[in-house]
Design a protein around this motif. Structure first.
Motif, PDB file in Angstrom:
ATOM      1  N   SER A 192      24.923  52.857  -5.437  1.00 33.62           N
ATOM      2  CA  SER A 192      23.847  52.736  -6.421  1.00 33.62           C
ATOM      3  C   SER A 192      23.484  51.290  -6.723  1.00 33.62           C
ATOM      4  N   LYS A 193      24.398  50.364  -6.429  1.00 32.29           N
ATOM      5  CA  LYS A 193      24.144  48.946  -6.733  1.00 32.29           C
ATOM      6  C   LYS A 193      23.963  48.105  -5.471  1.00 32.29           C
ATOM      7  N   ALA A 194      24.167  48.704  -4.320  1.00 33.58           N
ATOM      8  CA  ALA A 194      24.069  47.966  -3.061  1.00 33.58           C
ATOM      9  C   ALA A 194      22.622  47.575  -2.760  1.00 33.58           C
ATOM     10  N   LYS A 195      22.462  46.461  -2.056  1.00 29.16           N
ATOM     11  CA  LYS A 195      21.134  45.971  -1.677  1.00 29.16           C
ATOM     12  C   LYS A 195      21.156  45.517  -0.218  1.00 29.16           C
ATOM     13  N   GLY A 196      19.962  45.378   0.344  1.00 28.13           N
ATOM     14  CA  GLY A 196      19.840  44.814   1.674  1.00 28.13           C
ATOM     15  C   GLY A 196      20.622  45.555   2.738  1.00 28.13           C
ATOM     16  N   TYR A 197      21.311  44.752   3.595  1.00 28.66           N
ATOM     17  CA  TYR A 197      22.038  45.363   4.709  1.00 28.66           C
ATOM     18  C   TYR A 197      23.177  46.247   4.206  1.00 28.66           C
ATOM     19  N   THR A 198      23.825  45.859   3.108  1.00 28.70           N
ATOM     20  CA  THR A 198      24.923  46.671   2.580  1.00 28.70           C
ATOM     21  C   THR A 198      24.430  48.071   2.235  1.00 28.70           C
ATOM     22  N   LYS A 199      23.268  48.147   1.610  1.00 27.98           N
ATOM     23  CA  LYS A 199      22.702  49.456   1.257  1.00 27.98           C
ATOM     24  C   LYS A 199      22.370  50.252   2.514  1.00 27.98           C
ATOM     25  N   TYR A 200      21.780  49.578   3.493  1.00 25.60           N
ATOM     26  CA  TYR A 200      21.439  50.240   4.760  1.00 25.60           C
ATOM     27  C   TYR A 200      22.693  50.760   5.455  1.00 25.60           C
ATOM     28  N   ASN A 201      23.777  50.020   5.328  1.00 27.18           N
ATOM     29  CA  ASN A 201      25.018  50.368   6.023  1.00 27.18           C
ATOM     30  C   ASN A 201      25.768  51.518   5.350  1.00 27.18           C
ATOM     31  N   VAL A 202      25.734  51.575   4.018  1.00 26.59           N
ATOM     32  CA  VAL A 202      26.537  52.589   3.318  1.00 26.59           C
ATOM     33  C   VAL A 202      25.712  53.798   2.861  1.00 26.59           C
ATOM     34  N   ASP A 203      24.411  53.623   2.716  1.00 21.46           N
ATOM     35  CA  ASP A 203      23.558  54.719   2.255  1.00 21.46           C
ATOM     36  C   ASP A 203      22.644  55.150   3.395  1.00 21.46           C
ATOM     37  N   SER A 250      20.834  57.615   3.714  1.00 20.58           N
ATOM     38  CA  SER A 250      19.594  58.282   3.304  1.00 20.58           C
ATOM     39  C   SER A 250      18.486  57.265   3.033  1.00 20.58           C
ATOM     40  N   TRP A 251      18.848  55.975   3.001  1.00 20.17           N
ATOM     41  CA  TRP A 251      17.848  54.932   2.739  1.00 20.17           C
ATOM     42  C   TRP A 251      16.976  54.772   3.977  1.00 20.17           C
ATOM     43  N   PRO A 252      15.662  54.920   3.850  1.00 21.11           N
ATOM     44  CA  PRO A 252      14.779  54.861   5.017  1.00 21.11           C
ATOM     45  C   PRO A 252      14.845  53.523   5.746  1.00 21.11           C
ATOM     46  N   TYR A 253      14.737  53.600   7.054  1.00 17.99           N
ATOM     47  CA  TYR A 253      14.752  52.403   7.899  1.00 17.99           C
ATOM     48  C   TYR A 253      13.600  51.474   7.524  1.00 17.99           C
ATOM     49  N   ALA A 254      12.441  52.058   7.210  1.00 22.29           N
ATOM     50  CA  ALA A 254      11.268  51.252   6.849  1.00 22.29           C
ATOM     51  C   ALA A 254      11.519  50.434   5.587  1.00 22.29           C
ATOM     52  N   GLU A 255      12.271  51.000   4.640  1.00 22.82           N
ATOM     53  CA  GLU A 255      12.582  50.262   3.403  1.00 22.82           C
ATOM     54  C   GLU A 255      13.511  49.095   3.691  1.00 22.82           C
ATOM     55  N   PHE A 256      14.455  49.299   4.604  1.00 23.82           N
ATOM     56  CA  PHE A 256      15.355  48.207   4.997  1.00 23.82           C
ATOM     57  C   PHE A 256      14.551  47.081   5.645  1.00 23.82           C
ATOM     58  N   ARG A 257      13.623  47.446   6.525  1.00 22.66           N
ATOM     59  CA  ARG A 257      12.781  46.426   7.173  1.00 22.66           C
ATOM     60  C   ARG A 257      11.991  45.628   6.144  1.00 22.66           C
ATOM     61  N   LYS A 258      11.418  46.329   5.163  1.00 21.43           N
ATOM     62  CA  LYS A 258      10.648  45.641   4.126  1.00 21.43           C
ATOM     63  C   LYS A 258      11.515  44.688   3.315  1.00 21.43           C
ATOM     64  N   PHE A 316      11.782  45.080  14.789  1.00 16.59           N
ATOM     65  CA  PHE A 316      11.840  45.927  13.591  1.00 16.59           C
ATOM     66  C   PHE A 316      10.687  46.926  13.594  1.00 16.59           C
ATOM     67  N   ARG A 317       9.489  46.444  13.858  1.00 20.43           N
ATOM     68  CA  ARG A 317       8.311  47.298  13.800  1.00 20.43           C
ATOM     69  C   ARG A 317       8.297  48.323  14.935  1.00 20.43           C
ATOM     70  N   ALA A 318       8.998  48.009  16.010  1.00 18.81           N
ATOM     71  CA  ALA A 318       9.151  48.975  17.100  1.00 18.81           C
ATOM     72  C   ALA A 318      10.355  49.878  16.868  1.00 18.81           C
ATOM     73  N   GLU A 319      11.015  49.692  15.721  1.00 17.48           N
ATOM     74  CA  GLU A 319      12.182  50.490  15.316  1.00 17.48           C
ATOM     75  C   GLU A 319      13.333  50.379  16.319  1.00 17.48           C
ATOM     76  N   ARG A 320      13.537  49.142  16.829  1.00 17.46           N
ATOM     77  CA  ARG A 320      14.633  48.913  17.766  1.00 17.46           C
ATOM     78  C   ARG A 320      15.672  47.947  17.237  1.00 17.46           C
ATOM     79  N   PHE A 321      15.411  47.319  16.102  1.00 13.93           N
ATOM     80  CA  PHE A 321      16.338  46.322  15.563  1.00 13.93           C
ATOM     81  C   PHE A 321      17.328  46.986  14.605  1.00 13.93           C
ATOM     82  N   LEU A 322      18.604  46.796  14.861  1.00 15.59           N
ATOM     83  CA  LEU A 322      19.664  47.360  14.021  1.00 15.59           C
ATOM     84  C   LEU A 322      19.523  48.868  13.834  1.00 15.59           C
ATOM     85  N   ARG A 323      19.219  49.562  14.913  1.00 12.14           N
ATOM     86  CA  ARG A 323      19.131  51.025  14.853  1.00 12.14           C
ATOM     87  C   ARG A 323      20.525  51.622  14.984  1.00 12.14           C
TER      88      ARG A 323
END
Length: 458
Positions: A336-347, A349-357, A381-388
Motif C-alpha cells: 500500500s505504500k510502495a512506489k515506482g519499481y518496488t510497487k511494480y515488483n510486489v504488486d 495487479s499494478w498496470p504496466y502502463a502505470e509503471f511506465r508513466k 517501454f511503449r512497445a511493452e518490452r522493457f522490464l516485462r
C-alpha cells in the motif's frame, strides 16, 4: 450473482479441479521412484507455502521446505535455477542423470500450465515452426464469409499477405499494428444494413482484438442490434474467462470468426514470446527474457543514480510491513505504500502502463531526456518490452504443443536413468495433450438419469 458472473466462477472451478486431477495423476506416476529417494517430498511440496509451525511432516523444523540435503539445499537450487524455465532448459540439454525431484518439478510445471488448445489440429507445431500465417489465412477467410453474410464489403483476403506482414512485425507497438490492420481489413458499406460508422467500429474491434487490446465485441457480433446485458462484451482475448463466456453467447454465424480471432491473437503473442531466442524452445526464450530483465533493471537504476539520485530510495526501496507475533518477517515491502519499481515488483495487479508513466514522470524533467539510453528505454517501454515479467497473461497464448515438445525432450534425456519415464511416456504426454471435449455428457454413471427400462440416458 448474475448468470454471466456465475458462469465465469463455474468455469474457473472446473478448470482448477481438472488441474488438480492432472497433478494427482502425475504424482501417482512418480510415487514409487520418489518414495525410494525422498518419501516426504510430495507432502513438503504441498505444505511449502505454510509457516514452519503449521507444517505436519517429520522435517517440519527443517530450514527449507523442499531441499535439505547435505550437498543441495533450496539456496543451491535457486542459485542454479532462478526460474522454472532455467530448470526445464537444463533438463532438456543435460546428458547427466538428474535428481528425480528436479524432473518432477519441471514436469509439474508443464502439466499445471499446459497451454491452450486453439491450434490442436496442428499436431506437429513446435517452437521452431510456429508462425502466424496459417492463423491469418483462416481469419481472413472466415471474416470474408461473415461479411458476405452481413452484406459488408471486405478486402481481408486480398490483403492477407500485408496483414500477415504487419502482425509479424515485433518492432511495432500493439496500437500501431492494430491501426494498420484496421485499414487493411478494408471493411466498408455494402448492400447490408450497417452504415459507414458501424463498419468502422467493426474493423476497429477486430483489429484491436487480434493484437490483445481491449475490444468491443458487440460491434462485431451484435452490430445493428441492441447490445446484450450479459456477458461482458468489451473484453481482452488474453483473459480466458471473459473470452470463454462471450464465446458461449456468440451467435452461431459468428462463432467461426470468433475462434479464428482467438487463434490469430494466440499466434501474434506467441511470436513475441519466441522472438527473444528465435528457433529455440519456449524455455530458452524465457531464460533470454530473464537475462534481459536483469539488464533492463540495471539500466533503469543507472539512469536514476545519474539523473535522479534523490528519488532512488523512494523508487527502488520502500517501507516494510511492521513485524508482528503472527508474522515476524521484517523485510516484506508494504504494497500500500510502495512506489515506482518496488510497487511494480510486489504488486502484480499494478498496470504496466502505470509503471511506465511513473518512470517517465520521474525522469522527463531531468537531463536524462538527452541521454540516448533513456530514449531507447522509452521506445522499449511503449512497445511493452522493457522490464516485462516472465509470468503475464500473454502466457495464455502458448499452445500446449510447445510444452509437450519440452516434456518429450526431458523424458528422452532422462529415460535411460529412469526406465519408468519411457514406460509411462504415453500417460505423461496425455496429461498435457488430452482435453475433455466441449460436451460429452456426464463423465460418471453415478446419479445419472435412466429411462423407463433402467437404461442410462447418456
Amino acid at each position: 450473482l448474475p448468470a454471466s458472473e456465475a458462469r465465469v466462477h463455474r468455469g474457473l472451478r472446473r478448470r482448477y479441479n481438472r488441474r488438480r486431477w492432472r497433478l494427482d495423476l502425475l504424482q501417482r506416476i512418480f510415487e514409487e521412484e520418489m518414495d525410494a529417494l525422498d518419501p516426504e517430498f510430495f507432502i513438503r511440496l504441498k505444505q511449502s507455502a505454510l509457516l514452519l509451525e503449521d507444517r505436519t511432516t517429520e522435517s517440519s523444523d527443517a530450514l527449507y521446505a523442499l531441499f535439505n540435503d547435505d550437498g543441495f539445499t533450496e539456496k543451491d537450487y535457486f542459485e542454479k535455477f532462478p526460474t522454472i524455465y532455467h530448470l526445464r532448459k537444463w533438463l532438456m540439454e543435460t546428458d547427466d542423470k538428474a535428481d528425480i525431484r528436479l524432473i518432477y518439478l519441471a514436469l509439474h510445471n508443464i502439466v499445471k500450465y499446459r497451454g491452450n488448445f486453439l491450434q490442436q489440429d496442428k499436431v506437429d507445431l513446435t517452437s521452431e515452426n510456429a508462425n502466424i500465417s496459417a492463423a491469418v489465412n483462416e481469419f481472413c477467410m472466415t471474416l470474408q464469409e461473415y461479411c458476405d453474410e452481413m452484406g459488408i464489403a471486405c478486402d481481408a483476403c486480398e490483403n492477407e499477405e500485408e496483414i500477415t506482414e504487419e502482425l509479424g512485425d515485433t518492432q511495432l507497438t500493439r496500437s500501431q499494428v492494430a491501426e494498420r490492420v484496421q485499414k487493411l481489413l478494408g471493411l466498408r458499406e455494402g448492400d447490408g444494413a450497417l452504415d459507414k460508422v458501424a463498419t468502422k467500429k467493426m474493423a476497429k474491434a477486430l483489429a484491436t482484438a487480434v493484437v490483445g487490446l481491449s475490444s468491443e465485441m458487440a460491434d462485431v457480433f451484435f452490430a445493428g442490434e441492441e447490445k446484450p446485458a450479459e456477458p461482458k462484451t468489451k473484453i481482452y482475448l488474453s483473459k480466458d474467462e471473459e473470452a470463454d463466456a462471450l464465446q458461449e453467447s456468440c451467435p452461431d454465424n459468428g462463432l467461426p470468426l470468433f475462434e479464428a480471432m482467438r487463434k490469430v491473437y494466440s499466434s501474434y503473442v506467441l511470436q513475441e514470446i519466441l522472438s527473444s531466442s528465435p528457433g529455440c524452445t519456449l524455455s530458452a526464450n524465457k531464460v533470454a527474457d530473464f537475462e534481459r530483465y536483469g539488464e533492463d533493471l540495471k539500466l533503469l537504476k543507472d539512469l536514476f543514480r545519474e539523473y535522479a539520485p534523490e528519488m532512488f530510495d523512494e523508487f527502488f526501496r520502500g517501507e516494510f510491513y511492521s513485524a508482528t507475533e503472527l508474522h515476524p518477517q521484517k523485510h516484506i515491502y508494504d504494497k500500500s505504500k510502495a512506489k515506482g519499481y518496488t510497487k511494480y515488483n510486489v504488486d502484480h495487479s499494478w498496470p504496466y502502463a502505470e509503471f511506465r508513466k511513473s518512470v517517465e514522470k520521474a525522469l522527463e524533467k531531468t537531463a536524462a531526456v538527452n541521454d540516448p539510453r533513456y530514449a531507447n528505454m522509452r521506445d522499449e517501454f511503449r512497445a511493452e518490452r522493457f522490464l516485462r515479467r516472465l509470468k503475464t497473461s500473454d502466457n495464455g497464448a502458448i499452445p500446449f504443443q510447445l510444452h509437450l515438445e519440452e516434456m518429450r525432450k526431458i523424458i528422452a534425456g532422462q529415460q535411460q536413468y529412469y526406465p519408468f519415464l519411457e514406460k509411462e511416456k504415453e500417460k505423461l504426454e496425455s496429461l498435457v495433450s488430452f482435453r475433455i471435449p466441449y460436451y460429452v455428457g456426464p463423465l460418471t454413471t453415478k446419479n445419472a438419469r435412466k429411462d423407463a427400462k433402467e437404461n442410462l440416458r447418456f
